[in-house]
Design a protein around this motif. Sequence first.
Motif, PDB file in Angstrom:
ATOM      1  N   THR A   1     -56.093  -6.630 -12.197  1.00 18.60           N
ATOM      2  CA  THR A   1     -55.251  -4.629 -12.560  1.00 18.60           C
ATOM      3  C   THR A   1     -56.489  -4.068 -12.940  1.00 18.60           C
ATOM      4  N   HIS A   2     -57.939  -3.907 -12.288  1.00 19.37           N
ATOM      5  CA  HIS A   2     -58.984  -3.535 -12.866  1.00 19.37           C
ATOM      6  C   HIS A   2     -59.550  -1.794 -12.950  1.00 19.37           C
ATOM      7  N   THR A   3     -59.509  -1.963 -14.423  1.00 11.05           N
ATOM      8  CA  THR A   3     -58.680  -0.717 -14.812  1.00 11.05           C
ATOM      9  C   THR A   3     -58.836   0.189 -16.143  1.00 11.05           C
ATOM     10  N   ILE A   4     -59.254   0.838 -16.458  1.00 11.12           N
ATOM     11  CA  ILE A   4     -59.287   1.833 -18.062  1.00 11.12           C
ATOM     12  C   ILE A   4     -57.571   2.802 -18.144  1.00 11.12           C
ATOM     13  N   GLN A   5     -56.593   2.677 -16.965  1.00  6.35           N
ATOM     14  CA  GLN A   5     -55.780   3.312 -17.443  1.00  6.35           C
ATOM     15  C   GLN A   5     -54.950   2.878 -18.242  1.00  6.35           C
ATOM     16  N   ARG A   6     -54.693   3.485 -19.036  1.00  9.19           N
ATOM     17  CA  ARG A   6     -54.151   3.195 -20.626  1.00  9.19           C
ATOM     18  C   ARG A   6     -52.134   3.947 -20.073  1.00  9.19           C
ATOM     19  N   ARG A   7     -51.499   2.913 -20.116  1.00  5.39           N
ATOM     20  CA  ARG A   7     -50.019   3.503 -19.835  1.00  5.39           C
ATOM     21  C   ARG A   7     -49.058   2.651 -20.606  1.00  5.39           C
ATOM     22  N   GLU A   8     -47.856   2.777 -20.472  1.00  3.15           N
ATOM     23  CA  GLU A   8     -46.805   1.592 -21.288  1.00  3.15           C
ATOM     24  C   GLU A   8     -46.198   1.088 -20.157  1.00  3.15           C
ATOM     25  N   TYR A   9     -47.135  -0.748 -19.649  1.00  3.31           N
ATOM     26  CA  TYR A   9     -47.084  -1.420 -19.302  1.00  3.31           C
ATOM     27  C   TYR A   9     -45.709  -2.247 -18.881  1.00  3.31           C
ATOM     28  N   VAL A  10     -45.562  -2.284 -20.819  1.00  5.29           N
ATOM     29  CA  VAL A  10     -44.295  -2.950 -20.789  1.00  5.29           C
ATOM     30  C   VAL A  10     -43.413  -1.795 -21.614  1.00  5.29           C
ATOM     31  N   PRO A  11     -42.324  -1.788 -21.868  1.00  2.00           N
ATOM     32  CA  PRO A  11     -41.487  -1.044 -22.751  1.00  2.00           C
ATOM     33  C   PRO A  11     -41.889  -1.197 -24.105  1.00  2.00           C
ATOM     34  N   THR A  12     -42.507  -0.685 -25.268  1.00  2.00           N
ATOM     35  CA  THR A  12     -42.675  -0.547 -26.060  1.00  2.00           C
ATOM     36  C   THR A  12     -41.514  -1.054 -27.265  1.00  2.00           C
ATOM     37  N   ALA A  13     -40.168  -0.999 -27.003  1.00  2.00           N
ATOM     38  CA  ALA A  13     -39.254  -1.161 -27.898  1.00  2.00           C
ATOM     39  C   ALA A  13     -39.291  -2.418 -27.036  1.00  2.00           C
ATOM     40  N   ALA A  14     -38.779  -2.917 -26.009  1.00  2.00           N
ATOM     41  CA  ALA A  14     -38.345  -4.405 -25.601  1.00  2.00           C
ATOM     42  C   ALA A  14     -39.622  -4.962 -26.157  1.00  2.00           C
ATOM     43  N   ILE A  15     -40.824  -4.779 -26.565  1.00  2.64           N
ATOM     44  CA  ILE A  15     -41.888  -5.740 -27.629  1.00  2.64           C
ATOM     45  C   ILE A  15     -41.194  -5.892 -28.906  1.00  2.64           C
ATOM     46  N   LEU A  16     -41.301  -4.760 -29.703  1.00  4.11           N
ATOM     47  CA  LEU A  16     -40.680  -4.519 -30.383  1.00  4.11           C
ATOM     48  C   LEU A  16     -39.734  -5.745 -30.857  1.00  4.11           C
ATOM     49  N   ASP A  17     -38.577  -5.702 -30.260  1.00  6.88           N
ATOM     50  CA  ASP A  17     -37.252  -6.379 -30.309  1.00  6.88           C
ATOM     51  C   ASP A  17     -37.428  -7.743 -30.158  1.00  6.88           C
ATOM     52  N   GLU A  18     -38.787  -8.365 -29.034  1.00  4.86           N
ATOM     53  CA  GLU A  18     -38.677  -9.654 -29.160  1.00  4.86           C
ATOM     54  C   GLU A  18     -39.556  -9.840 -30.323  1.00  4.86           C
ATOM     55  N   ILE A  19     -40.359  -8.949 -31.362  1.00 10.66           N
ATOM     56  CA  ILE A  19     -40.783  -9.704 -32.325  1.00 10.66           C
ATOM     57  C   ILE A  19     -40.096  -9.728 -33.624  1.00 10.66           C
ATOM     58  N   ARG A  20     -39.154  -8.371 -33.488  1.00  9.53           N
ATOM     59  CA  ARG A  20     -38.113  -8.662 -34.284  1.00  9.53           C
ATOM     60  C   ARG A  20     -37.300  -9.883 -34.386  1.00  9.53           C
ATOM     61  N   ARG A  21     -36.913 -10.725 -33.143  1.00 10.23           N
ATOM     62  CA  ARG A  21     -36.083 -11.343 -32.953  1.00 10.23           C
ATOM     63  C   ARG A  21     -36.910 -12.774 -33.437  1.00 10.23           C
ATOM     64  N   LYS A  22     -37.787 -13.639 -32.827  1.00  8.53           N
ATOM     65  CA  LYS A  22     -38.823 -13.719 -33.738  1.00  8.53           C
ATOM     66  C   LYS A  22     -39.372 -14.130 -35.076  1.00  8.53           C
ATOM     67  N   LEU A  23     -39.752 -13.124 -35.923  1.00 11.12           N
ATOM     68  CA  LEU A  23     -39.751 -13.549 -37.078  1.00 11.12           C
ATOM     69  C   LEU A  23     -38.356 -13.862 -37.446  1.00 11.12           C
ATOM     70  N   ALA A  24     -37.256 -13.051 -37.551  1.00 16.36           N
ATOM     71  CA  ALA A  24     -36.018 -13.882 -37.628  1.00 16.36           C
ATOM     72  C   ALA A  24     -35.546 -15.209 -37.926  1.00 16.36           C
ATOM     73  N   THR A  25     -36.593 -15.810 -36.617  1.00 16.25           N
ATOM     74  CA  THR A  25     -35.920 -17.034 -37.015  1.00 16.25           C
ATOM     75  C   THR A  25     -36.550 -17.891 -38.293  1.00 16.25           C
ATOM     76  N   GLY A  26     -37.375 -17.311 -39.047  1.00 17.65           N
ATOM     77  CA  GLY A  26     -37.975 -17.988 -40.153  1.00 17.65           C
ATOM     78  C   GLY A  26     -39.468 -18.423 -40.082  1.00 17.65           C
ATOM     79  N   ASP A  27     -39.749 -18.879 -38.885  1.00 18.89           N
ATOM     80  CA  ASP A  27     -41.170 -19.303 -38.953  1.00 18.89           C
ATOM     81  C   ASP A  27     -42.377 -18.459 -39.132  1.00 18.89           C
TER      82      ASP A  27
END
Length: 321
Positions: A45-71
């Motif tokens: 996908t060769h583009t300069i179009q900015r959009r929410e390719y993946v839901p922002t909330a889903a990314i933040l949820d994964e980061i939160r859960r990953k950090l919660a592992t203590g690593d």
Amino acid sequence: MTTAFHHVYGPVPSRRLGRSLGVDGLTFKTCSFDCVYCQLGHTTTHTIQRREYVPTAAILDEIRRKLATGDRPDYISFAGSGEPTLHAGLGDIIRGIKAMSDVPVAVFTNGSLLWMPEVCEDLAQADVVIPSLDGGDAALLNRVNRYVAPLTFEQILDGLYAFRDHYAGQIWLEVMLLGGISDGNDAVDAIAAHAVRIRPHKVQVNSVCRPPAESWARPVPAPRLLEIRQRLAAALPCPVEIIAEHLDDMAHTTFRTQIRDEDILALIERRPCTAAGVAAGLNIHVTEAIKHLELLVADGKAVTLPQDGEVFYSACELRTV
């Protein structure tokens, strides 16, 4: 509730950031460039179009859960399946990270969208921005990076110049050089002239170290890299360093005893790794990494990619979401 991670991976060993927790907010492979040296292969996908390719909330949820592992990682870094600044929610994600953690945030970017005010605003939240400049003129930059129309060389450079004037954090300028293509003195001097105007805090000289998209994209020999570093250092007021992988699995004092195949696949589907790289990124002994990798190869889930005397492992199937 699901425990799988689709958009966060690692921590992985980083040549510049220590152990870095990777954030990938794009569908594979979405980018404004189609670099000949890219370890992920050709841009789909060769583009300069900015959009929410993946839901922002889903990314933040994964980061939160990953950090919660203590690593705890040394950095949280945006890289992954393409150009991170194409995600329209990048600023919101970085602000969300800052609200939940004091781990510094780094963004790897090809620098192609820095002429957009909204991109600069998003990146202003990061602690470190690592843009690239792989050619000092339009012909060479396009030969190496193959940027999408309607981008122009002048537009990309103007964005790099302007960003430096408005960003308060650290800028580390990466220069990826190809043997026999962009490692001549004239090519190096042209990049140096632009780097003077960009005024990075440091310049990091890189070359091909993983299987590239094009087989003719070859590494610069080590002696020549040393000469280039000296040449750039003489022309620039900032430090110049050669970045190279230094992976030593024996640096770990303790190792994880349990590892899942999906953890390894999440790593090698985004960046081909040696067994030592997998071991360092997932904090397991290298022999354990080899055992799992060979089983994945036998099961048809991974393949081996010989490169310059080393064996890299890559996932067979790439993510589509």
